[in-house]
Design an enzyme around this catalytic site. Structure first.
Site, PDB file in Angstrom:
ATOM      1  N   HIS A 142      -9.633   1.054   4.715  1.00 48.50           N
ATOM      2  CA  HIS A 142      -8.361   1.337   5.393  1.00 48.50           C
ATOM      3  C   HIS A 142      -8.614   2.344   6.515  1.00 48.50           C
ATOM      4  O   HIS A 142      -9.425   3.260   6.369  1.00 48.50           O
ATOM      5  CB  HIS A 142      -7.342   1.888   4.389  1.00 48.50           C
ATOM      6  CG  HIS A 142      -5.958   1.923   4.943  1.00 48.50           C
ATOM      7  ND1 HIS A 142      -5.538   2.907   5.814  1.00 48.50           N
ATOM      8  CD2 HIS A 142      -4.909   1.090   4.786  1.00 48.50           C
ATOM      9  CE1 HIS A 142      -4.286   2.667   6.158  1.00 48.50           C
ATOM     10  NE2 HIS A 142      -3.873   1.567   5.546  1.00 48.50           N
ATOM     11  N   GLY A 202       2.105   2.711  10.708  1.00 48.39           N
ATOM     12  CA  GLY A 202       3.026   3.841  10.531  1.00 48.39           C
ATOM     13  C   GLY A 202       3.698   4.307  11.809  1.00 48.39           C
ATOM     14  O   GLY A 202       4.296   5.378  11.836  1.00 48.39           O
ATOM     15  N   GLU A 232      -7.043   4.815   7.503  1.00 48.98           N
ATOM     16  CA  GLU A 232      -6.848   6.234   7.149  1.00 48.98           C
ATOM     17  C   GLU A 232      -8.083   6.790   6.452  1.00 48.98           C
ATOM     18  O   GLU A 232      -8.398   7.969   6.571  1.00 48.98           O
ATOM     19  CB  GLU A 232      -5.579   6.382   6.291  1.00 48.98           C
ATOM     20  CG  GLU A 232      -4.332   6.204   7.144  1.00 48.98           C
ATOM     21  CD  GLU A 232      -3.123   5.664   6.406  1.00 48.98           C
ATOM     22  OE1 GLU A 232      -3.099   5.699   5.163  1.00 48.98           O
ATOM     23  OE2 GLU A 232      -2.200   5.188   7.095  1.00 48.98           O
ATOM     24  N   LYS A 242       0.041   4.223  -0.376  1.00 48.72           N
ATOM     25  CA  LYS A 242      -0.651   5.422   0.141  1.00 48.72           C
ATOM     26  C   LYS A 242      -0.468   6.577  -0.850  1.00 48.72           C
ATOM     27  O   LYS A 242      -0.330   6.341  -2.036  1.00 48.72           O
ATOM     28  CB  LYS A 242      -0.153   5.784   1.542  1.00 48.72           C
ATOM     29  CG  LYS A 242      -0.082   4.565   2.478  1.00 48.72           C
ATOM     30  CD  LYS A 242       0.079   4.958   3.902  1.00 48.72           C
ATOM     31  CE  LYS A 242       0.379   3.717   4.743  1.00 48.72           C
ATOM     32  NZ  LYS A 242       0.006   3.865   6.118  1.00 48.72           N
ATOM     33  N   GLU A 269      -5.556  -4.737  10.764  1.00 45.98           N
ATOM     34  CA  GLU A 269      -4.605  -3.642  10.935  1.00 45.98           C
ATOM     35  C   GLU A 269      -4.946  -2.855  12.194  1.00 45.98           C
ATOM     36  O   GLU A 269      -5.769  -1.928  12.146  1.00 45.98           O
ATOM     37  CB  GLU A 269      -4.662  -2.704   9.728  1.00 45.98           C
ATOM     38  CG  GLU A 269      -4.283  -3.367   8.422  1.00 45.98           C
ATOM     39  CD  GLU A 269      -3.641  -2.367   7.465  1.00 45.98           C
ATOM     40  OE1 GLU A 269      -2.525  -2.634   7.029  1.00 45.98           O
ATOM     41  OE2 GLU A 269      -4.248  -1.324   7.185  1.00 45.98           O
ATOM     42  N   ASN A 306       0.864  -1.188   0.000  1.00 48.49           N
ATOM     43  CA  ASN A 306       0.000   0.000   0.000  1.00 48.49           C
ATOM     44  C   ASN A 306       0.900   1.236   0.000  1.00 48.49           C
ATOM     45  O   ASN A 306       1.452   1.606   1.029  1.00 48.49           O
ATOM     46  CB  ASN A 306      -0.902  -0.015   1.245  1.00 48.49           C
ATOM     47  CG  ASN A 306      -1.717   1.263   1.368  1.00 48.49           C
ATOM     48  OD1 ASN A 306      -1.881   2.001   0.391  1.00 48.49           O
ATOM     49  ND2 ASN A 306      -2.232   1.530   2.551  1.00 48.49           N
ATOM     50  N   SER A 363       3.187  -1.626  10.563  1.00 50.38           N
ATOM     51  CA  SER A 363       4.620  -1.606  10.820  1.00 50.38           C
ATOM     52  C   SER A 363       5.305  -2.944  10.569  1.00 50.38           C
ATOM     53  O   SER A 363       6.197  -3.355  11.325  1.00 50.38           O
ATOM     54  CB  SER A 363       4.903  -1.095  12.250  1.00 50.38           C
ATOM     55  OG  SER A 363       4.441   0.241  12.386  1.00 50.38           O
TER      56      SER A 363
HETATM   57  C1  PEP Z   1      -0.892   0.332   5.850  1.00 52.19           C
HETATM   58  O1  PEP Z   1      -0.825   1.410   5.270  1.00 52.19           O
HETATM   59  O2  PEP Z   1      -1.828  -0.426   5.616  1.00 52.19           O
HETATM   60  C2  PEP Z   1       0.153  -0.004   6.799  1.00 52.19           C
HETATM   61  C3  PEP Z   1       0.073  -1.135   7.445  1.00 52.19           C
HETATM   62  O3  PEP Z   1       1.176   0.908   6.957  1.00 52.19           O
HETATM   63  P1  PEP Z   1       2.599   0.626   7.687  1.00 52.19           P
HETATM   64  O4  PEP Z   1       3.122  -0.684   7.147  1.00 52.19           O
HETATM   65  O5  PEP Z   1       3.448   1.787   7.280  1.00 52.19           O
HETATM   66  O6  PEP Z   1       2.328   0.570   9.147  1.00 52.19           O
END
Ligand code: PEP
Length: 254
Positions: free
Chosen positions: A94, A172, A96, A11, A166, A9, A213
């Site tokens: 997601h 992040g 976000e 983003k 998630e 992803n 992460s």
């Molecule tokens: C994500 O954007 O779905 C995500 C898990 O981001 P990160 O790996 O940066 O935590």
């Protein structure tokens, strides 16, 4: 046996020329691991440019969001009809989008249904925020989100979806969930909810990724968990060697 699936992803990162370069670099790292279903999710504007490269490498392509209607007066939105034929996956719900763009359990459900109707595989994101986690409400939240996302979907349709667990506090932040902790939420609560909605057979067959992460350093431990079938990767998916290491870790499951 569930085939591991690892999705990148990106983003809101990379211009179209940068996306082309990054795709080439990522493909060089992940092309060999054919036992893993690999998916790249760039920004909408880069999908057309990246599509032929991904297809030639046997790697899937996904969008990061979409509207649920096929067309209409929804300025700035992209429809499932526009994505069908261009990519094969779409991330829905997601955190976000839930946090910044008003995504709700109901719109996640509409998007999941629309994706399936248009031949796209939805990657359905669920996960609790920090306050919910600290209040001991993780189970309640992921069960609610899972039940809502699958409302009205048949078992046959559900089997065409992917879930991404998630935990929002892990996205992040550099603070991934513990492998055992993520495995427990997926195995007990997400598969539990799917088992209640459908059957244990469906719950056992459906693939559930972990996201939050994931790095080259923690991927092997996460992927070694019995209920974690791959990863949804944000930050580390912008780093070819690191993403390659995550895909390699997932291939050990296959
Ligand atoms: C994500 O954007 O779905 C995500 C898990 O981001 P990160 O790996 O940066 O935590």
């Amino acid at each position: 046996m569930r085939r591991p699936v690892v999705a990148a992803n990106w983003k809101m990162n990379k211009t179209v020329p940068e996306a082309l370069d990054l795709t080439r670099d990522l493909l060089a790292q992940i092309q060999a691991y054919t036992a893993v279903e690999r998916v790249i999710c760039p920004a909408f504007v880069a999908l057309t440019t990246v599509a032929p490269l991904a297809a030639a490498a046997g790697v899937g392509l996904g969008a990061q969001n979409m509207h649920w209607e096929k067309s209409g007066a929804y300025t700035g939105e992209v429809s499932p009809l526009m994505l069908a034929g261009l990519c094969q996956y779409v991330i829905v719900g997601h955190s976000e989008r839930r946090q910044y763009f008003g995504e709700t359990d109901e719109t996640v459900n509409k998007k999941a249904r629309a994706a399936l109707l248009n031949g796209l595989t939805p990657i359905i994101c669920v996960g609790e925020v920090l306050a919910e986690n600290e209040a001991g409400r993780t189970a309640e939240v992921v069960i609610r989100q899972t039940r809502a996302a699958y409302a009205g979907l048949s078992a046959e349709e559900a089997l065409k979806t992917i879930v991404a667990y998630e935990p929002v506090w892990a996205i992040g932040t550099g603070k991934a969930a513990t492998p055992a902790g993520a495995n427990a939420v997926i195995g007990l609560h997400i598969r539990g909810a799917l088992s209640d909605l459908y059957s244990s057979t469906v719950a056992d067959a459906l693939r559930v990724q972990y996201g939050g992460s994931v790095t080259a350093a923690n991927a092997a431990d996460l992927m070694a968990q019995p209920d974690i079938d791959g990863a949804l990767v944000g930050g580390a998916s912008l780093k070819p060697a690191e993403f390659g290491a995550i895909v390699r870790a997932a291939s050990a499951r296959a």
